[in-house]
Scaffold this motif. Structure first.
Motif, PDB file in Angstrom:
ATOM      1  N   ASN A 164       5.573  47.864   0.295  1.00  0.00           N
ATOM      2  CA  ASN A 164       5.735  48.994  -0.613  1.00  0.00           C
ATOM      3  C   ASN A 164       4.748  50.129  -0.367  1.00  0.00           C
ATOM      4  OD1 ASN A 164       7.893  47.846  -2.111  1.00  0.00           O
ATOM      5  ND2 ASN A 164       6.419  46.504  -3.124  1.00  0.00           N
ATOM      6  N   SER A 165       3.979  50.032   0.699  1.00  0.00           N
ATOM      7  CA  SER A 165       2.947  51.033   0.972  1.00  0.00           C
ATOM      8  C   SER A 165       3.513  52.436   1.138  1.00  0.00           C
ATOM      9  CB  SER A 165       2.155  50.650   2.218  1.00  0.00           C
ATOM     10  OG  SER A 165       1.418  49.478   1.987  1.00  0.00           O
ATOM     11  N   GLY A 166       4.606  52.559   1.877  1.00  0.00           N
ATOM     12  CA  GLY A 166       5.212  53.869   2.096  1.00  0.00           C
ATOM     13  C   GLY A 166       5.650  54.522   0.798  1.00  0.00           C
ATOM     14  N   LYS A 167       6.256  53.741  -0.076  1.00  0.00           N
ATOM     15  CA  LYS A 167       6.713  54.273  -1.375  1.00  0.00           C
ATOM     16  C   LYS A 167       5.529  54.698  -2.236  1.00  0.00           C
ATOM     17  CE  LYS A 167      10.858  51.441  -1.501  1.00  0.00           C
ATOM     18  NZ  LYS A 167      11.544  50.322  -2.147  1.00  0.00           N
ATOM     19  N   PHE A 168       4.484  53.894  -2.237  1.00  0.00           N
ATOM     20  CA  PHE A 168       3.298  54.214  -3.023  1.00  0.00           C
ATOM     21  C   PHE A 168       2.651  55.509  -2.538  1.00  0.00           C
ATOM     22  CE2 PHE A 168      -1.368  53.755  -3.620  1.00  0.00           C
ATOM     23  CZ  PHE A 168      -1.391  53.835  -5.008  1.00  0.00           C
ATOM     24  N   VAL A 169       2.433  55.600  -1.240  1.00  0.00           N
ATOM     25  CA  VAL A 169       1.813  56.800  -0.661  1.00  0.00           C
ATOM     26  C   VAL A 169       2.706  58.016  -0.897  1.00  0.00           C
ATOM     27  CG1 VAL A 169       1.119  57.879   1.531  1.00  0.00           C
ATOM     28  CG2 VAL A 169       0.387  55.548   0.992  1.00  0.00           C
ATOM     29  N   ASN A 170       4.002  57.848  -0.747  1.00  0.00           N
ATOM     30  CA  ASN A 170       4.943  58.938  -1.005  1.00  0.00           C
ATOM     31  C   ASN A 170       4.829  59.428  -2.449  1.00  0.00           C
ATOM     32  OD1 ASN A 170       7.094  60.757  -0.644  1.00  0.00           O
ATOM     33  ND2 ASN A 170       8.595  59.219  -1.245  1.00  0.00           N
ATOM     34  N   GLY A 171       4.777  58.516  -3.389  1.00  0.00           N
ATOM     35  CA  GLY A 171       4.686  58.892  -4.800  1.00  0.00           C
ATOM     36  C   GLY A 171       3.414  59.652  -5.125  1.00  0.00           C
ATOM     37  N   VAL A 172       2.290  59.147  -4.644  1.00  0.00           N
ATOM     38  CA  VAL A 172       1.013  59.801  -4.938  1.00  0.00           C
ATOM     39  C   VAL A 172       0.926  61.163  -4.254  1.00  0.00           C
ATOM     40  CG1 VAL A 172      -1.504  59.643  -4.709  1.00  0.00           C
ATOM     41  CG2 VAL A 172      -0.187  57.603  -5.324  1.00  0.00           C
ATOM     42  N   LEU A 173       1.263  61.235  -2.977  1.00  0.00           N
ATOM     43  CA  LEU A 173       1.170  62.509  -2.268  1.00  0.00           C
ATOM     44  C   LEU A 173       2.208  63.514  -2.768  1.00  0.00           C
ATOM     45  CD1 LEU A 173       0.381  61.440   1.391  1.00  0.00           C
ATOM     46  CD2 LEU A 173      -1.190  62.238  -0.374  1.00  0.00           C
ATOM     47  N   GLY A 174       3.366  63.028  -3.208  1.00  0.00           N
ATOM     48  CA  GLY A 174       4.354  63.920  -3.809  1.00  0.00           C
ATOM     49  C   GLY A 174       3.802  64.570  -5.065  1.00  0.00           C
ATOM     50  N   THR A 175       3.091  63.796  -5.872  1.00  0.00           N
ATOM     51  CA  THR A 175       2.453  64.328  -7.078  1.00  0.00           C
ATOM     52  C   THR A 175       1.376  65.350  -6.720  1.00  0.00           C
ATOM     53  OG1 THR A 175       2.898  62.261  -8.255  1.00  0.00           O
ATOM     54  CG2 THR A 175       1.198  63.698  -9.181  1.00  0.00           C
TER      55      THR A 175
ATOM     56  N   VAL B  18      -0.365  72.201  10.475  1.00  0.00           N
ATOM     57  CA  VAL B  18       0.239  71.010   9.871  1.00  0.00           C
ATOM     58  C   VAL B  18       0.739  71.394   8.474  1.00  0.00           C
ATOM     59  CG1 VAL B  18      -0.103  68.609   9.172  1.00  0.00           C
ATOM     60  CG2 VAL B  18      -1.376  69.516  11.119  1.00  0.00           C
ATOM     61  N   PRO B  19       2.019  71.739   8.368  1.00  0.00           N
ATOM     62  CA  PRO B  19       2.570  72.069   7.046  1.00  0.00           C
ATOM     63  C   PRO B  19       2.445  70.882   6.085  1.00  0.00           C
ATOM     64  CG  PRO B  19       4.100  72.683   8.803  1.00  0.00           C
ATOM     65  CD  PRO B  19       3.000  71.876   9.431  1.00  0.00           C
ATOM     66  N   PRO B  20       2.351  71.137   4.790  1.00  0.00           N
ATOM     67  CA  PRO B  20       2.167  70.058   3.821  1.00  0.00           C
ATOM     68  C   PRO B  20       3.190  68.923   3.932  1.00  0.00           C
ATOM     69  CG  PRO B  20       1.828  72.165   2.759  1.00  0.00           C
ATOM     70  CD  PRO B  20       2.311  72.456   4.149  1.00  0.00           C
ATOM     71  N   LYS B  21       4.437  69.249   4.141  1.00  0.00           N
ATOM     72  CA  LYS B  21       5.457  68.187   4.220  1.00  0.00           C
ATOM     73  C   LYS B  21       5.255  67.303   5.450  1.00  0.00           C
ATOM     74  CE  LYS B  21       8.797  70.383   1.290  1.00  0.00           C
ATOM     75  NZ  LYS B  21      10.157  70.799   1.058  1.00  0.00           N
ATOM     76  N   VAL B  22       4.737  67.876   6.528  1.00  0.00           N
ATOM     77  CA  VAL B  22       4.432  67.085   7.722  1.00  0.00           C
ATOM     78  C   VAL B  22       3.246  66.160   7.428  1.00  0.00           C
ATOM     79  CG1 VAL B  22       3.622  67.179  10.122  1.00  0.00           C
ATOM     80  CG2 VAL B  22       5.377  68.795   9.324  1.00  0.00           C
ATOM     81  N   ALA B  23       2.219  66.683   6.761  1.00  0.00           N
ATOM     82  CA  ALA B  23       1.052  65.863   6.412  1.00  0.00           C
ATOM     83  C   ALA B  23       1.473  64.685   5.532  1.00  0.00           C
ATOM     84  CB  ALA B  23       0.007  66.721   5.701  1.00  0.00           C
ATOM     85  N   ILE B  24       2.335  64.948   4.570  1.00  0.00           N
ATOM     86  CA  ILE B  24       2.816  63.884   3.678  1.00  0.00           C
ATOM     87  C   ILE B  24       3.615  62.857   4.469  1.00  0.00           C
ATOM     88  CG2 ILE B  24       4.386  63.366   1.762  1.00  0.00           C
ATOM     89  CD1 ILE B  24       3.519  66.141   0.583  1.00  0.00           C
ATOM     90  N   ASN B  25       4.545  63.324   5.290  1.00  0.00           N
ATOM     91  CA  ASN B  25       5.376  62.412   6.073  1.00  0.00           C
ATOM     92  C   ASN B  25       4.531  61.559   7.019  1.00  0.00           C
ATOM     93  OD1 ASN B  25       8.045  61.429   6.885  1.00  0.00           O
ATOM     94  ND2 ASN B  25       7.528  62.363   8.840  1.00  0.00           N
ATOM     95  N   GLU B  26       3.534  62.155   7.645  1.00  0.00           N
ATOM     96  CA  GLU B  26       2.678  61.399   8.549  1.00  0.00           C
ATOM     97  C   GLU B  26       1.907  60.307   7.806  1.00  0.00           C
ATOM     98  OE1 GLU B  26       2.082  61.337  11.909  1.00  0.00           O
ATOM     99  OE2 GLU B  26       3.791  62.672  12.203  1.00  0.00           O
ATOM    100  N   ALA B  27       1.394  60.628   6.623  1.00  0.00           N
ATOM    101  CA  ALA B  27       0.666  59.624   5.837  1.00  0.00           C
ATOM    102  C   ALA B  27       1.601  58.489   5.412  1.00  0.00           C
ATOM    103  CB  ALA B  27       0.023  60.283   4.615  1.00  0.00           C
ATOM    104  N   ILE B  28       2.829  58.833   5.051  1.00  0.00           N
ATOM    105  CA  ILE B  28       3.817  57.809   4.682  1.00  0.00           C
ATOM    106  C   ILE B  28       4.095  56.898   5.874  1.00  0.00           C
ATOM    107  CG2 ILE B  28       6.239  57.429   4.042  1.00  0.00           C
ATOM    108  CD1 ILE B  28       5.998  60.111   2.436  1.00  0.00           C
ATOM    109  N   GLU B  29       4.275  57.492   7.054  1.00  0.00           N
ATOM    110  CA  GLU B  29       4.547  56.705   8.254  1.00  0.00           C
ATOM    111  C   GLU B  29       3.376  55.784   8.599  1.00  0.00           C
ATOM    112  OE1 GLU B  29       7.475  56.291   9.817  1.00  0.00           O
ATOM    113  OE2 GLU B  29       8.226  57.560   8.194  1.00  0.00           O
ATOM    114  N   LEU B  30       2.151  56.285   8.428  1.00  0.00           N
ATOM    115  CA  LEU B  30       0.980  55.426   8.653  1.00  0.00           C
ATOM    116  C   LEU B  30       0.992  54.239   7.699  1.00  0.00           C
ATOM    117  CD1 LEU B  30      -1.885  58.048   9.097  1.00  0.00           C
ATOM    118  CD2 LEU B  30      -0.922  56.573  10.874  1.00  0.00           C
ATOM    119  N   ALA B  31       1.277  54.517   6.428  1.00  0.00           N
ATOM    120  CA  ALA B  31       1.307  53.445   5.431  1.00  0.00           C
ATOM    121  C   ALA B  31       2.401  52.426   5.755  1.00  0.00           C
ATOM    122  CB  ALA B  31       1.519  54.040   4.043  1.00  0.00           C
ATOM    123  N   LYS B  32       3.559  52.901   6.179  1.00  0.00           N
ATOM    124  CA  LYS B  32       4.648  51.990   6.539  1.00  0.00           C
ATOM    125  C   LYS B  32       4.277  51.141   7.756  1.00  0.00           C
ATOM    126  CE  LYS B  32       8.663  54.706   5.030  1.00  0.00           C
ATOM    127  NZ  LYS B  32       9.823  55.472   5.567  1.00  0.00           N
TER     128      LYS B  32
END
Length: 140
Positions: free
Chosen positions: A122-133, A102-116
């Protein structure tokens, strides 16, 4: 829905319930078993859902420290339960997961999709921001 995505959804639902009921250590296994049976009949990779949920539980204090550092304006108890646990799954995969599987970008995208899927507008944006950091810090 892919098997891994379904496993992540089951892990999120299980962690949500576990978190909601006070993170009692003895109930996560029961919750997981019930949710796999209810939401994932015939799931090919039950172990992945268990690995995620139990891994988050095992590393909870370290994962929550990362959330506190990367989202300091949001006390962890004020983050919506869905968002908090989507972040926990994403951070677990970033810090402790198999990067080849599971490459990091896939892990991030999956978490964003779960949040959405399970969270608020705004869950997807929030999770994206934190995991991007978190990801940017890991790259350093």
């Amino acid at each position: 829905m892919s098997s891994r995505h379904l496993s992540r959804s089951i892990a999120l639902q299980s962690l949500y319930e576990w978190d909601f009921y006070g993170k009692k250590s003895d109930i996560l296994d029961k919750i997981l078993k019930r949710n796999i049976k209810e939401f994932g009949p015939g799931l090919k990779d039950e172990e992945f859902a268990k690995k995620l949920a139990k891994g988050v539980k095992k590393h909870l204090s370290q994962i929550d420290k990362v959330i506190k550092i990367t989202a300091p304006q949001w006390p962890i108890e004020q983050i919506a339960i869905v968002d908090r646990n989507a972040l926990r799954i994403g951070i677990f995969e970033l810090l402790y997961g198999d990067k080849k599987a599971v490459p990091p970008k896939v892990a991030i995208n999956e978490a964003i999709e779960l949040a959405k899927s399970f969270g608020g507008r705004n869950s997807g944006k929030f999770v994206n921001g934190v995991l991007g950091t978190v990801y940017q810090e890991l790259k350093k």
